[in-house]
Design a protein around this motif. Structure first.
Motif, PDB file in Angstrom:
ATOM      1  N   VAL A 157       4.185  16.426  67.290  1.00 19.30           N
ATOM      2  CA  VAL A 157       4.856  15.497  66.376  1.00 19.30           C
ATOM      3  C   VAL A 157       5.048  16.168  65.030  1.00 19.30           C
ATOM      4  O   VAL A 157       4.094  16.631  64.399  1.00 19.30           O
ATOM      5  CB  VAL A 157       4.048  14.200  66.216  1.00 19.30           C
ATOM      6  CG1 VAL A 157       4.716  13.267  65.213  1.00 19.30           C
ATOM      7  CG2 VAL A 157       3.891  13.500  67.555  1.00 19.30           C
ATOM      8  N   ALA A 158       6.309  16.204  64.607  1.00 23.33           N
ATOM      9  CA  ALA A 158       6.628  16.862  63.351  1.00 23.33           C
ATOM     10  C   ALA A 158       6.891  15.867  62.226  1.00 23.33           C
ATOM     11  O   ALA A 158       6.766  16.217  61.048  1.00 23.33           O
ATOM     12  CB  ALA A 158       7.836  17.781  63.527  1.00 23.33           C
ATOM     13  N   GLY A 159       7.274  14.702  62.535  1.00 23.84           N
ATOM     14  CA  GLY A 159       7.559  13.743  61.474  1.00 23.84           C
ATOM     15  C   GLY A 159       8.184  12.471  62.020  1.00 23.84           C
ATOM     16  O   GLY A 159       8.078  12.161  63.213  1.00 23.84           O
ATOM     17  N   THR A 160       8.825  11.776  61.138  1.00 30.29           N
ATOM     18  CA  THR A 160       9.396  10.467  61.476  1.00 30.29           C
ATOM     19  C   THR A 160      10.818  10.402  60.958  1.00 30.29           C
ATOM     20  O   THR A 160      11.108  10.860  59.840  1.00 30.29           O
ATOM     21  CB  THR A 160       8.575   9.331  60.858  1.00 30.29           C
ATOM     22  OG1 THR A 160       7.221   9.455  61.290  1.00 30.29           O
ATOM     23  CG2 THR A 160       9.111   7.979  61.259  1.00 30.29           C
ATOM     24  N   VAL A 161      11.681   9.806  61.755  1.00 31.01           N
ATOM     25  CA  VAL A 161      13.053   9.516  61.346  1.00 31.01           C
ATOM     26  C   VAL A 161      13.174   7.994  61.204  1.00 31.01           C
ATOM     27  O   VAL A 161      12.882   7.251  62.144  1.00 31.01           O
ATOM     28  CB  VAL A 161      14.075  10.043  62.366  1.00 31.01           C
ATOM     29  CG1 VAL A 161      15.491   9.654  61.943  1.00 31.01           C
ATOM     30  CG2 VAL A 161      13.952  11.540  62.495  1.00 31.01           C
ATOM     31  N   GLY A 162      13.586   7.571  60.034  1.00 26.53           N
ATOM     32  CA  GLY A 162      13.760   6.135  59.794  1.00 26.53           C
ATOM     33  C   GLY A 162      15.192   5.806  59.456  1.00 26.53           C
ATOM     34  O   GLY A 162      15.899   6.618  58.857  1.00 26.53           O
ATOM     35  N   THR A 163      15.650   4.622  59.855  1.00 30.25           N
ATOM     36  CA  THR A 163      17.026   4.209  59.582  1.00 30.25           C
ATOM     37  C   THR A 163      17.065   2.711  59.305  1.00 30.25           C
ATOM     38  O   THR A 163      16.201   1.951  59.767  1.00 30.25           O
ATOM     39  CB  THR A 163      17.951   4.542  60.760  1.00 30.25           C
ATOM     40  OG1 THR A 163      19.289   4.160  60.434  1.00 30.25           O
ATOM     41  CG2 THR A 163      17.529   3.798  62.016  1.00 30.25           C
ATOM     42  N   LEU A 164      18.073   2.343  58.562  1.00 32.09           N
ATOM     43  CA  LEU A 164      18.319   0.929  58.250  1.00 32.09           C
ATOM     44  C   LEU A 164      19.669   0.536  58.827  1.00 32.09           C
ATOM     45  O   LEU A 164      20.664   1.243  58.625  1.00 32.09           O
ATOM     46  CB  LEU A 164      18.300   0.687  56.741  1.00 32.09           C
ATOM     47  CG  LEU A 164      16.956   0.843  56.030  1.00 32.09           C
ATOM     48  CD1 LEU A 164      17.144   0.723  54.531  1.00 32.09           C
ATOM     49  CD2 LEU A 164      15.969  -0.204  56.522  1.00 32.09           C
ATOM     50  N   VAL A 165      19.688  -0.555  59.535  1.00 32.71           N
ATOM     51  CA  VAL A 165      20.930  -1.066  60.122  1.00 32.71           C
ATOM     52  C   VAL A 165      21.275  -2.374  59.415  1.00 32.71           C
ATOM     53  O   VAL A 165      20.475  -3.323  59.415  1.00 32.71           O
ATOM     54  CB  VAL A 165      20.781  -1.299  61.634  1.00 32.71           C
ATOM     55  CG1 VAL A 165      22.083  -1.830  62.222  1.00 32.71           C
ATOM     56  CG2 VAL A 165      20.374  -0.011  62.335  1.00 32.71           C
ATOM     57  N   ASP A 166      22.439  -2.387  58.806  1.00 31.26           N
ATOM     58  CA  ASP A 166      22.877  -3.582  58.087  1.00 31.26           C
ATOM     59  C   ASP A 166      23.278  -4.658  59.109  1.00 31.26           C
ATOM     60  O   ASP A 166      24.249  -4.499  59.853  1.00 31.26           O
ATOM     61  CB  ASP A 166      24.063  -3.235  57.189  1.00 31.26           C
ATOM     62  CG  ASP A 166      24.389  -4.377  56.226  1.00 31.26           C
ATOM     63  OD1 ASP A 166      23.818  -5.463  56.387  1.00 31.26           O
ATOM     64  OD2 ASP A 166      25.217  -4.169  55.309  1.00 31.26           O
ATOM     65  N   ILE A 167      22.502  -5.692  59.145  1.00 29.34           N
ATOM     66  CA  ILE A 167      22.779  -6.794  60.094  1.00 29.34           C
ATOM     67  C   ILE A 167      23.138  -8.085  59.348  1.00 29.34           C
ATOM     68  O   ILE A 167      23.018  -9.185  59.898  1.00 29.34           O
ATOM     69  CB  ILE A 167      21.566  -7.054  61.008  1.00 29.34           C
ATOM     70  CG1 ILE A 167      20.327  -7.413  60.184  1.00 29.34           C
ATOM     71  CG2 ILE A 167      21.290  -5.845  61.894  1.00 29.34           C
ATOM     72  CD1 ILE A 167      19.139  -7.843  61.028  1.00 29.34           C
ATOM     73  N   THR A 168      23.573  -7.915  58.095  1.00 27.86           N
ATOM     74  CA  THR A 168      23.896  -9.106  57.292  1.00 27.86           C
ATOM     75  C   THR A 168      25.001  -9.921  57.944  1.00 27.86           C
ATOM     76  O   THR A 168      24.878 -11.144  58.122  1.00 27.86           O
ATOM     77  CB  THR A 168      24.302  -8.689  55.882  1.00 27.86           C
ATOM     78  OG1 THR A 168      23.249  -7.910  55.290  1.00 27.86           O
ATOM     79  CG2 THR A 168      24.570  -9.911  55.020  1.00 27.86           C
TER      80      THR A 168
END
Length: 694
Positions: A346-357
């Motif tokens: 494990v090298a790290g984390t990928v995070g994302t935000l999805v606009d569901i407004t």
């Protein structure tokens, strides 16, 4: 321990509380009832004792007075023979004659069947009556008769015992049925509690057996439906998380090409990079240096910190509220996944935000629209059924359930003709025609009048329409049937039609219906060798009855006369009311005039019989005029006029008579009337003048 069980029993719902309330009501009602019962029985026993004493006194007093006052031994024997003649109801007898010592007889005390406390509760005083009668010498003998109160107490006690047994049986039955209801309610709650506990422990395949009463089956259906949806949602979330894990490596390679805000973080929580979408979202132009703890000026939400983002991404509710600088708050779903190095660590984390407004708004709008549609369908009075192209029911609202007799669970999935059963043409044919219309803008077909067969066998007059359900492309995907109950409207039309042809007070034919029946009778009689008699009836002295007894009694009298006329007018005959106290009777297929006169005399005899109205007995007769067909150049109006003239002649002749219209006399009267009218017109017009006066 018992107090805790009692409190637990009360917390099981409203039914146990109602049990106590019903028990209290039963106790109160029984107490009031038996208080009234004892009072009434005590009064009835006292009245019976007084009547018995009167019978004893009326029987003994003449015997004692008939004896010589000096024969005291004979009087004593008469008193002592009282139990043999009248039974044990008499407690004591006292015979008093002026100038002599009183004679008294007292019966031995009898044992009461009623308990002592009941006798003390009633406290009945011994009823006594005095009877007096004069001797031949002027003295008055007085007989005092006293009843035994124990017998009165026994009579009341027997009645109370019988009523108590009946009341005990009724109370036991009520409490037994209530206990059965409580036990069924407790079993349902226990099953629901056990299933809920297993579901909370992680056994998502837990289901309740659908059995028991209707309420238990409904609860089991609801729980199983909820458990199935929750299990499906959990499986869906797990599958989504698994797909995210499989795509971690590809997500890291394509991070810069994604339009979604994405950031990369090392395993120790140090931010490495963020894509352009992230920078545009938070207006961060400088991505900073690798190894930095965060981007300079990054206004990341608090939940996206390394300590909380993992929990947020793994939770079912992974939505966050993001407030970008200078922008409105937006609802976003946060996702993150680990990526590995070449050696697989494990090298790290990928995070994302999805606009569901917008999606949340659309979902909320869709839920609101669905709720409105469901509330609308449930609240309207019309029945609504939707089907697919195969004719299987998909939805059915509450009004349709009431009119068909099938619940939603029973109807959904069944063929339309098996639930929506019509008396004549199957509804599936109308649905097929509606879905088969090629044009999208085809106008709605007019409502079809039909008879709907309820599941119980009842029939409803309905009006229904069938329309196609079309997709956005215009292709039919099903059919919707909308129908309403028009039974009351049909019945109202029938009533209006009936009232238009019948008299509102008596129910006989009115003037318009009489004209139709008379025209038809003239047509039939003109083609047969028989006679038709038109009888005009007018009640004698009816105005005097109205003035003496009131209009209500007069209306009742008219109804009674109408019933006798209707009973007399059998077969092809007909009776009608023209208004007031005038009636018309049509006698068809009469052999000759004497037969007509015989029928009319029978009718007059029936109408002259007494009328029992409330507490009164009224007498009235009828004057009848008869016009006979066939005649030359006659029509319905002429026959009615002739019958009316004959009726007036019958009244002038003394009432309670029948008069047959004379055609020759009528022609003579008409000729005389025409001549008088012509002379009057000539005088007014100046056509005649005096030429000679001797």
């Amino acid at each position: 321990m018992r107090a805790e069980k009692f409190r637990a029993w009360l917390t099981q719902g409203t039914t146990p509380r109602l049990y106590l309330a019903i028990l209290a009501i039963i106790v109160a009602v029984v107490a009031v009832r038996y208080q009234q019962l004892v009072s009434l029985e005590e009064q009835e026993a006292h009245d019976r004792a007084v009547a018995e004493l009167a019978r004893v006194g009326d029987s003994l007093l003449p015997t004692l007075v008939a004896l010589d006052p000096a024969q005291r031994e004979s009087a004593a024997r008469v008193l002592q023979a009282t139990p043999t003649r009248f039974g044990p109801a008499v407690q004591s007898l006292l015979w008093q004659v002026p100038g002599q010592a009183p004679l008294q007889w007292t019966a031995p005390p009898l044992a009461m069947q009623a308990p002592a406390w009941f006798a003390d509760l009633l406290d009945i005083a011994p009823p006594a009556q005095r009877f007096g009668q004069a001797f031949a010498d002027g003295r008055t003998g007085v007989l005092t008769v006293t009843a035994d109160p124990g017998i009165l107490v026994d009579r009341v006690w027997k009645t109370v015992v019988v009523q108590a047994r009946i009341s005990a049986l009724n109370i036991f039955t009520i409490l037994f049925l209530l206990t059965l209801i409580l036990r069924a309610n407790a079993r349902m709650l226990r099953r629901l509690t056990e299933a809920t506990d297993r579901f909370r422990q992680g056994h998502l395949d837990t289901r309740m057996d659908i059995k028991g009463a209707l309420e238990s089956r409904a609860v089991a259906h609801t729980f199983n439906d909820m458990a199935g949806k929750v299990q499906s949602l959990v499986h869906s979330l797990r599958e989504t998380q698994q797909l995210q894990s499989e795509q971690l490596h590809f997500t890291r390679q394509l991070i810069d090409a994604l339009p979604l805000p994405v950031f990369v973080r090392e395993a120790d929580g140090t931010f490495i990079d963020a894509n352009r979408a992230w920078q545009r979202l938070f207006q961060n132009g400088d991505p900073g240096l690798p190894g930095q703890g965060m981007f300079p000026g990054l206004t990341a939400p608090h939940l996206l910190s390394p300590a909380q983002s993992r929990e947020l991404a793994m939770s079912q509710d992974n939505e966050v509220l993001v407030q970008p600088p200078g922008q409105l708050a937006r609802t976003m779903a946060y996702y993150e996944a680990t990526f590995t190095s070449m050696n697989g660590s494990v090298a790290g984390t990928v995070g994302t935000l999805v606009d569901i407004t917008e999606r949340k708004r659309a979902e909320q709008a869709l839920r609101n629209e669905k709720d409105r549609a469901q509330v609308t369908l449930a609240s309207i009075g019309d029945g609504v059924i939707t089907t697919d192209l195969a004719g299987c029911i998909e939805t059915i609202n509450e009004a349709a359930q009431l009119m068909t007799g099938y619940t939603a669970e029973q109807a959904v999935g069944e063929l339309l003709d098996d639930v929506f059963r019509l008396y004549e043409q199957p509804a599936s044919q109308a649905a097929t025609r509606a879905t088969g219309d090629a044009a999208v803008g085809t106008p709605n077909r007019p409502a079809v009048q039909e008879v709907l067969l309820h599941r119980s066998g009842e029939r409803y007059a309905i009006a229904y329409t069938a329309s196609a359900i079309r997709q956005g492309s215009g292709r039919a995907s099903g059919c919707v049937l909308v129908f309403r109950d028009v039974t009351e409207a049909s019945h109202l039309r029938h009533q209006i039609s009936w009232h238009a042809r019948h008299d509102a007070l008596t129910g006989l034919l009115n003037r318009a219906s009489l004209a139709e029946r008379l025209t038809h009778a003239l047509f039939v009689t003109g083609r047969s060798p028989t006679l038709l008699a038109v009888c005009m009836l007018d009640l004698d002295h009816f105005q005097a009855i109205n003035a003496t007894h009131g209009h209500r009694v007069g209306d009742r009298l008219l109804k009674e006369v109408a019933q006798r006329l209707n009973a007399f007018a059998t077969g092809s005959n007909a009776a009608a009311r023209l208004g007031g106290d005038e009636f018309v009777l049509l006698l068809n297929h009469q052999v000759d005039v004497p037969a007509i006169e015989e029928h009319v005399r029978q009718l007059m005899q029936q109408l002259a019989e007494p009328y029992a109205i409330d507490d009164r007995v009224l007498h009235t007769t009828a004057s009848i005029g008869v016009a006979v067909f066939p005649q030359a150049d006659v029509n319905p109006d002429t026959l009615l006029r002739q019958a009316d003239q004959a009726m007036c002649q019958a009244k002038r002749s003394g009432r309670n008579r029948m008069h047959l219209f004379d055609v020759q006399l009528d022609h003579a009267v008409q000729t005389q009337h025409s001549q008088q009218t012509r002379v009057a017109q000539g005088l007014q017009a100046g056509e005649m003048g005096l030429c000679y006066q001797p």
